[in-house]
Design a protein around this motif. Structure first.
Motif, PDB file in Angstrom:
ATOM      1  N   PRO A 251       0.805  -1.225   0.000  1.00 29.80           N
ATOM      2  CA  PRO A 251       0.000   0.000   0.000  1.00 29.80           C
ATOM      3  C   PRO A 251       0.837   1.274   0.000  1.00 29.80           C
ATOM      4  O   PRO A 251       0.375   2.325  -0.425  1.00 29.80           O
ATOM      5  N   GLY A 252       2.089   1.203   0.455  1.00 33.90           N
ATOM      6  CA  GLY A 252       2.927   2.403   0.489  1.00 33.90           C
ATOM      7  C   GLY A 252       3.749   2.608  -0.762  1.00 33.90           C
ATOM      8  O   GLY A 252       4.626   3.477  -0.783  1.00 33.90           O
ATOM      9  N   LEU A 253       3.490   1.814  -1.798  1.00 34.11           N
ATOM     10  CA  LEU A 253       4.315   1.892  -3.007  1.00 34.11           C
ATOM     11  C   LEU A 253       3.461   2.135  -4.248  1.00 34.11           C
ATOM     12  O   LEU A 253       3.745   1.617  -5.323  1.00 34.11           O
ATOM     13  N   LYS A 254       2.427   2.945  -4.100  1.00 33.77           N
ATOM     14  CA  LYS A 254       1.537   3.242  -5.224  1.00 33.77           C
ATOM     15  C   LYS A 254       2.285   3.920  -6.364  1.00 33.77           C
ATOM     16  O   LYS A 254       2.029   3.657  -7.551  1.00 33.77           O
ATOM     17  N   LEU A 255       3.189   4.824  -6.024  1.00 32.84           N
ATOM     18  CA  LEU A 255       3.928   5.557  -7.058  1.00 32.84           C
ATOM     19  C   LEU A 255       4.789   4.614  -7.893  1.00 32.84           C
ATOM     20  O   LEU A 255       4.820   4.691  -9.120  1.00 32.84           O
ATOM     21  N   GLN A 256       5.481   3.695  -7.212  1.00 33.84           N
ATOM     22  CA  GLN A 256       6.353   2.747  -7.919  1.00 33.84           C
ATOM     23  C   GLN A 256       5.559   1.820  -8.837  1.00 33.84           C
ATOM     24  O   GLN A 256       6.075   1.341  -9.842  1.00 33.84           O
ATOM     25  N   GLN A 257       4.313   1.578  -8.472  1.00 39.12           N
ATOM     26  CA  GLN A 257       3.474   0.684  -9.275  1.00 39.12           C
ATOM     27  C   GLN A 257       3.245   1.244 -10.676  1.00 39.12           C
ATOM     28  O   GLN A 257       2.995   0.493 -11.615  1.00 39.12           O
ATOM     29  N   GLU A 258       3.349   2.566 -10.822  1.00 38.22           N
ATOM     30  CA  GLU A 258       3.133   3.214 -12.118  1.00 38.22           C
ATOM     31  C   GLU A 258       4.429   3.418 -12.903  1.00 38.22           C
ATOM     32  O   GLU A 258       4.402   3.923 -14.015  1.00 38.22           O
ATOM     33  N   MET A 259       5.558   3.040 -12.302  1.00 37.58           N
ATOM     34  CA  MET A 259       6.858   3.269 -12.950  1.00 37.58           C
ATOM     35  C   MET A 259       7.182   2.104 -13.873  1.00 37.58           C
ATOM     36  O   MET A 259       7.525   1.015 -13.424  1.00 37.58           O
ATOM     37  N   THR A 260       7.076   2.321 -15.168  1.00 40.06           N
ATOM     38  CA  THR A 260       7.331   1.278 -16.155  1.00 40.06           C
ATOM     39  C   THR A 260       8.407   1.750 -17.127  1.00 40.06           C
ATOM     40  O   THR A 260       8.796   2.918 -17.136  1.00 40.06           O
ATOM     41  N   PHE A 261       8.870   0.843 -17.948  1.00 42.44           N
ATOM     42  CA  PHE A 261       9.832   1.243 -18.978  1.00 42.44           C
ATOM     43  C   PHE A 261       9.178   2.184 -19.985  1.00 42.44           C
ATOM     44  O   PHE A 261       9.823   3.094 -20.504  1.00 42.44           O
ATOM     45  N   LYS A 262       7.911   1.964 -20.241  1.00 38.54           N
ATOM     46  CA  LYS A 262       7.202   2.800 -21.207  1.00 38.54           C
ATOM     47  C   LYS A 262       7.098   4.239 -20.720  1.00 38.54           C
ATOM     48  O   LYS A 262       7.153   5.189 -21.524  1.00 38.54           O
ATOM     49  N   SER A 263       6.954   4.425 -19.417  1.00 41.95           N
ATOM     50  CA  SER A 263       6.790   5.780 -18.888  1.00 41.95           C
ATOM     51  C   SER A 263       8.116   6.442 -18.533  1.00 41.95           C
ATOM     52  O   SER A 263       8.135   7.570 -18.043  1.00 41.95           O
ATOM     53  N   PHE A 264       9.238   5.748 -18.767  1.00 41.78           N
ATOM     54  CA  PHE A 264      10.542   6.338 -18.455  1.00 41.78           C
ATOM     55  C   PHE A 264      11.027   7.191 -19.633  1.00 41.78           C
ATOM     56  O   PHE A 264      11.173   6.704 -20.754  1.00 41.78           O
ATOM     57  N   ASP A 265      11.255   8.452 -19.384  1.00 41.33           N
ATOM     58  CA  ASP A 265      11.648   9.395 -20.439  1.00 41.33           C
ATOM     59  C   ASP A 265      13.160   9.597 -20.423  1.00 41.33           C
ATOM     60  O   ASP A 265      13.691  10.381 -19.648  1.00 41.33           O
ATOM     61  N   TRP A 266      13.851   8.845 -21.269  1.00 34.00           N
ATOM     62  CA  TRP A 266      15.298   9.037 -21.350  1.00 34.00           C
ATOM     63  C   TRP A 266      15.672  10.055 -22.427  1.00 34.00           C
ATOM     64  O   TRP A 266      16.829  10.471 -22.526  1.00 34.00           O
ATOM     65  N   GLN A 267      14.711  10.462 -23.246  1.00 30.17           N
ATOM     66  CA  GLN A 267      14.972  11.427 -24.319  1.00 30.17           C
ATOM     67  C   GLN A 267      14.604  12.850 -23.872  1.00 30.17           C
ATOM     68  O   GLN A 267      13.759  13.510 -24.459  1.00 30.17           O
ATOM     69  N   ARG A 268      15.211  13.292 -22.795  1.00 26.82           N
ATOM     70  CA  ARG A 268      14.922  14.616 -22.270  1.00 26.82           C
ATOM     71  C   ARG A 268      15.613  15.658 -23.143  1.00 26.82           C
ATOM     72  O   ARG A 268      16.845  15.757 -23.183  1.00 26.82           O
ATOM     73  N   LEU A 269      14.805  16.451 -23.823  1.00 24.31           N
ATOM     74  CA  LEU A 269      15.331  17.316 -24.886  1.00 24.31           C
ATOM     75  C   LEU A 269      16.294  18.369 -24.369  1.00 24.31           C
ATOM     76  O   LEU A 269      17.196  18.809 -25.091  1.00 24.31           O
ATOM     77  N   ASN A 270      16.133  18.793 -23.122  1.00 27.62           N
ATOM     78  CA  ASN A 270      16.986  19.869 -22.626  1.00 27.62           C
ATOM     79  C   ASN A 270      18.300  19.354 -22.036  1.00 27.62           C
ATOM     80  O   ASN A 270      19.104  20.137 -21.535  1.00 27.62           O
ATOM     81  N   LEU A 271      18.528  18.032 -22.074  1.00 26.63           N
ATOM     82  CA  LEU A 271      19.774  17.477 -21.533  1.00 26.63           C
ATOM     83  C   LEU A 271      20.885  17.522 -22.579  1.00 26.63           C
ATOM     84  O   LEU A 271      20.624  17.380 -23.782  1.00 26.63           O
ATOM     85  N   PRO A 272      22.127  17.676 -22.146  1.00 24.73           N
ATOM     86  CA  PRO A 272      23.258  17.558 -23.075  1.00 24.73           C
ATOM     87  C   PRO A 272      23.279  16.159 -23.686  1.00 24.73           C
ATOM     88  O   PRO A 272      22.811  15.194 -23.065  1.00 24.73           O
ATOM     89  N   PRO A 273      23.807  16.023 -24.885  1.00 24.20           N
ATOM     90  CA  PRO A 273      23.818  14.712 -25.570  1.00 24.20           C
ATOM     91  C   PRO A 273      24.440  13.595 -24.739  1.00 24.20           C
ATOM     92  O   PRO A 273      23.939  12.466 -24.743  1.00 24.20           O
ATOM     93  N   GLU A 274      25.536  13.909 -24.003  1.00 28.09           N
ATOM     94  CA  GLU A 274      26.203  12.842 -23.247  1.00 28.09           C
ATOM     95  C   GLU A 274      25.324  12.335 -22.104  1.00 28.09           C
ATOM     96  O   GLU A 274      25.365  11.143 -21.754  1.00 28.09           O
ATOM     97  N   GLN A 275      24.484  13.219 -21.515  1.00 25.02           N
ATOM     98  CA  GLN A 275      23.596  12.770 -20.451  1.00 25.02           C
ATOM     99  C   GLN A 275      22.418  11.972 -21.017  1.00 25.02           C
ATOM    100  O   GLN A 275      21.966  10.995 -20.409  1.00 25.02           O
ATOM    101  N   ARG A 276      21.910  12.359 -22.204  1.00 30.16           N
ATOM    102  CA  ARG A 276      20.855  11.566 -22.841  1.00 30.16           C
ATOM    103  C   ARG A 276      21.392  10.187 -23.212  1.00 30.16           C
ATOM    104  O   ARG A 276      20.698   9.179 -23.073  1.00 30.16           O
TER     105      ARG A 276
END
Length: 448
Positions: A251-276
């Protein structure tokens, strides 16, 4: 060079069940220069010097106690096993190869663990049959049968007295003990097993153990020997599903339950290329790991960089595949362990602690954020050390530099044979989002 006692020199008759030297086993232990038997090796008793090849094979088959299991060989064993899950097929392939190597050169212990039907008895019997094929003695016993034989040996009318029965099992060149854990748990049974296994362990006698009982349910002394990585190789063919039915998001991990690979944004446009590029690499690494967990992953980075999201995504991926996993936040885990000492606790301390230690896949989130009390350090070390020795898949996330973590734990985190450490260089995503929203608001205000 082997020397022989005078009693062995006198053994001259053909294969004889009444031979006073080998007791019908057909082999004897050579004596060392000290005059003591070398229990790690055997040579053919001289009462069998005229034995033909077929006679020897027949004697070895009878001695082995395999019975109908004589049909179970490596040739009729599927190297990947019969499980439909890729991870179990991978594990069985590893066990198949390890059993083949052990058969050629039996040294130390080999432990096979898995539920009924996972193939551990077939592997154990295949080892025995292959040794017989090469003319080497091996003794197969199920644990309940062994204890029954020992009990029966106390009967004065029994053909083999207790001492002779027990000594045969203790000193057999290769012992295969199947169904460990299914025996009665009487003090006498525990004592006999402890005597047997302690002796073979201390004498470094080759032993194969097959158990359908989860490791956390075995006697502590037996479990400690199986988990001794220097003398025993443990191979888990399949996890015990009954032990993991309650795995899921609390019950204390509702937030983690929504964390999926699909919802992970690794293409953050404002990041430098090396961090992306860094985020993409860790994303691919975590996704591959989720498909087939093996070894350890250690994610390092600042708060909000994405390490918890990826660790939770691994767990969610396993749940979607119908596989067990456990996600715990380290400070909260320690609080739960402390509270479990209370008489009113719903879960006992032992039960909670063991379920964490033996979880098929464990995520330890926010490692290093716990209170640095000796008790907390010791509990975490016990978990880490157990999983390290058992090579159970583990994911760790931490904001702490590894140099600041206790050395006996950090040394396991950084062992390249089992662990991959990945530093996430991206900044706090949440503050990054806030700054973008603030910038957008300012630009919007300027346009008005």
């Amino acid at each position: 060079m082997d020397t022989w006692s005078s009693a062995e020199e006198e053994a001259t008759s053909p294969a004889n069940a009444d031979c006073p030297h080998c007791k019908g086993a057909g082999f004897v232990h050579p004596t060392l220069a000290s005059g003591k038997p070398d229990f790690r090796r055997v040579v053919t008793c001289r009462c069998l010097k005229e034995e033909t090849g077929q006679q020897r094979r027949t004697r070895l088959e009878k001695y082995s106690n395999l019975g109908a299991l004589g049909r179970l060989t490596f040739e009729n064993l599927i190297p990947q096993g019969r499980s439909g899950y890729p991870i179990n097929q991978q594990r069985f392939q590893e066990a198949y190869e390890a059993a083949g190597k052990f058969t050629k050169n039996p040294e130390g212990w080999l432990a096979l663990s898995g539920p009924s039907g996972s193939g551990k008895t077939h592997l154990a019997a295949a080892i025995a049959n292959e040794r017989i094929e090469t003319g080497q003695p091996v003794l197969y016993k199920t644990t309940p049968d062994l204890l029954d034989d020992l009990r029966a040996a106390f009967n004065p009318d029994n053909e083999a007295p207790y001492d002779q029965t027990f000594e045969q099992v203790r000193n057999t060149p290769l012992l295969i003990l199947d169904d460990l854990g299914t025996q009665s748990s009487t003090p006498w049974a525990r004592e006999k097993l402890d005597q047997l296994l302690t002796y073979r362990f201390s004498q470094q006698l080759p032993t194969v153990i097959a158990s359908g009982t989860p490791l956390n349910r075995l006697d502590d002394r037996i479990r400690s020997r199986i988990l001794d990585a220097e003398r025993c190789r443990l191979l888990v063919l399949e996890e015990h599903q009954a032990e993991t039915m309650d795995y899921g998001w609390g019950p204390g991990l509702k937030l983690q339950q929504e964390m999926t690979f699909k919802s992970f944004d690794w293409q953050r446009l404002n990041l430098p290329p090396e961090q992306r590029e860094n985020l993409e690499r860790i994303y691919r690494l975590a996704l591959d790991y989720a498909k087939s967990p093996e070894g350890w992953l250690v994610f390092q980075g600042v708060t909000g960089c994405g390490k918890t999201h990826l660790a939770a995504a691994i767990v969610n991926h396993r749940y979607q595949a119908g596989q067990p996993a456990r996600f715990v936040v380290v400070p909260e885990l320690l609080d739960h362990l402390r509270s479990s000492f209370s008489p009113d606790a719903r879960t006992s301390y032992d039960s909670l602690f063991e379920s964490i230690k033996v979880a098929p896949l464990l995520v330890l989130d926010d490692f290093g954020e716990q209170t640095a009390t000796p008790w907390a350090q010791e509990k975490l070390y016990q978990i880490i050390n157990y999983r390290y020795n058992a090579q159970l898949p583990t994911v760790v996330t931490t904001r702490t530099s590894l140099e600041e973590i206790e050395s006996r734990i950090s040394s396991r985190f950084t062992d390249p044979k089992i662990s991959t450490v990945f530093g996430i260089t991206a900044p706090d995503y949440r503050s990054d989002v806030s700054s973008r929203k603030s910038g957008a608001a300012r630009r919007g205000h300027g346009r008005r």
